[in-house]
Write an enzyme that holds these catalytic residues in place. Structure first.
Site, PDB file in Angstrom:
ATOM      1  N   HIS A 104      56.035   6.301  53.740  1.00 48.61           N
ATOM      2  CA  HIS A 104      56.499   7.642  53.354  1.00 48.61           C
ATOM      3  C   HIS A 104      57.912   7.869  53.855  1.00 48.61           C
ATOM      4  O   HIS A 104      58.307   7.351  54.889  1.00 48.61           O
ATOM      5  CB  HIS A 104      55.568   8.741  53.890  1.00 48.61           C
ATOM      6  CG  HIS A 104      55.322   8.690  55.364  1.00 48.61           C
ATOM      7  ND1 HIS A 104      54.428   7.807  55.932  1.00 48.61           N
ATOM      8  CD2 HIS A 104      55.837   9.405  56.384  1.00 48.61           C
ATOM      9  CE1 HIS A 104      54.408   7.989  57.240  1.00 48.61           C
ATOM     10  NE2 HIS A 104      55.267   8.949  57.552  1.00 48.61           N
ATOM     11  N   HIS A 106      60.448  11.014  54.901  1.00 46.78           N
ATOM     12  CA  HIS A 106      60.575  12.434  55.245  1.00 46.78           C
ATOM     13  C   HIS A 106      61.876  12.954  54.638  1.00 46.78           C
ATOM     14  O   HIS A 106      62.935  12.340  54.827  1.00 46.78           O
ATOM     15  CB  HIS A 106      60.702  12.611  56.759  1.00 46.78           C
ATOM     16  CG  HIS A 106      59.505  12.211  57.549  1.00 46.78           C
ATOM     17  ND1 HIS A 106      58.625  13.124  58.066  1.00 46.78           N
ATOM     18  CD2 HIS A 106      59.041  10.989  57.920  1.00 46.78           C
ATOM     19  CE1 HIS A 106      57.669  12.485  58.736  1.00 46.78           C
ATOM     20  NE2 HIS A 106      57.903  11.193  58.660  1.00 46.78           N
TER      21      HIS A 106
HETATM   22  P1  AMP Z   1      55.121   9.470  60.754  1.00 47.38           P
HETATM   23  O1  AMP Z   1      54.094   8.416  60.411  1.00 47.38           O
HETATM   24  O2  AMP Z   1      55.655   9.339  62.158  1.00 47.38           O
HETATM   25  O3  AMP Z   1      56.215   9.579  59.761  1.00 47.38           O
HETATM   26  O4  AMP Z   1      54.375  10.867  60.830  1.00 47.38           O
HETATM   27  C1  AMP Z   1      53.463  11.285  59.853  1.00 47.38           C
HETATM   28  C2  AMP Z   1      53.852  12.630  59.323  1.00 47.38           C
HETATM   29  O5  AMP Z   1      52.834  13.046  58.454  1.00 47.38           O
HETATM   30  C3  AMP Z   1      54.029  13.736  60.381  1.00 47.38           C
HETATM   31  O6  AMP Z   1      55.279  14.376  60.173  1.00 47.38           O
HETATM   32  C4  AMP Z   1      52.851  14.661  60.128  1.00 47.38           C
HETATM   33  O7  AMP Z   1      53.156  16.008  60.364  1.00 47.38           O
HETATM   34  C5  AMP Z   1      52.547  14.414  58.670  1.00 47.38           C
HETATM   35  N1  AMP Z   1      51.167  14.608  58.273  1.00 47.38           N
HETATM   36  C6  AMP Z   1      50.062  14.106  58.872  1.00 47.38           C
HETATM   37  N2  AMP Z   1      48.953  14.467  58.202  1.00 47.38           N
HETATM   38  C7  AMP Z   1      49.363  15.218  57.153  1.00 47.38           C
HETATM   39  C8  AMP Z   1      48.691  15.892  56.093  1.00 47.38           C
HETATM   40  N3  AMP Z   1      47.368  15.871  55.981  1.00 47.38           N
HETATM   41  N4  AMP Z   1      49.432  16.581  55.196  1.00 47.38           N
HETATM   42  C9  AMP Z   1      50.771  16.619  55.310  1.00 47.38           C
HETATM   43  N5  AMP Z   1      51.470  16.001  56.282  1.00 47.38           N
HETATM   44  C10 AMP Z   1      50.775  15.313  57.204  1.00 47.38           C
END
Ligand code: AMP
Length: 139
Positions: A104, A106
């Protein structure tokens, strides 16, 4: 030996419709939705439908189409949120800060003089929905 893709990760469940999300955009290549712990108003995630753990696992032929969706959503986020700029982040493996092991990006809108919020605080659901509606309208 690199770790395998886990189809039970939360983003895989969102892709299959087993978990809810605050949707911004979807097509046959990618899905975009609001980050539930936004570090900026309008913080959006863009994930590929291809099951890849991180950037290095993404098949080359799927990467280009996915990156076009990342840019498309980024442009809409910037426009909708009237941002001065964008921070675009992508983490790989725990050591790289990754928490959810489905690729993903951001998309974080930025305004001059406004710092990112610290990580880990849940966003207000109504605000997430309102920002998602603005971004959807800008795509
Ligand atoms: P990272 O893997 O470090 O990029 O972090 C995962 C990101 O996904 C974090 O910013 C979380 O806030 C976000 N996240 C986790 N679960 C969900 C969800 N169910 N819906 C939306 N965002 C999520």
């Amino acid at each position: 030996m690199p770790a395998a893709y886990d189809p039970q990760n939360i983003f895989a469940k969102i892709l299959r419709g087993e978990m809810p999300c605050c949707k911004v955009y979807e097509d046959d290549v990618a899905l975009a939705f609001m980050d539930i712990m936004p570090r900026a108003e309008g913080h959006t995630l863009v994930i590929p439908r291809t099951p890849a753990r991180g950037l290095l696992d993404m098949p080359e032929d799927a990467l280009g189409p996915y990156m076009l969706r990342v840019r498309k959503v980024a442009a809409a986020v910037k426009k909708a949120m009237q941002a001065d700029g964008l921070t675009i982040q992508q983490f790989n493996e725990s050591a790289g800060g990754q928490v959810v092991f489905h690729l993903h990006f951001h998309i974080q809108p930025r305004w001059e003089g406004v710092a990112l919020k610290p990580p880990g605080a849940m966003g207000d659901k109504a605000a997430l929905e309102a920002n998602a509606a603005k971004i959807r309208a800008a795509i």
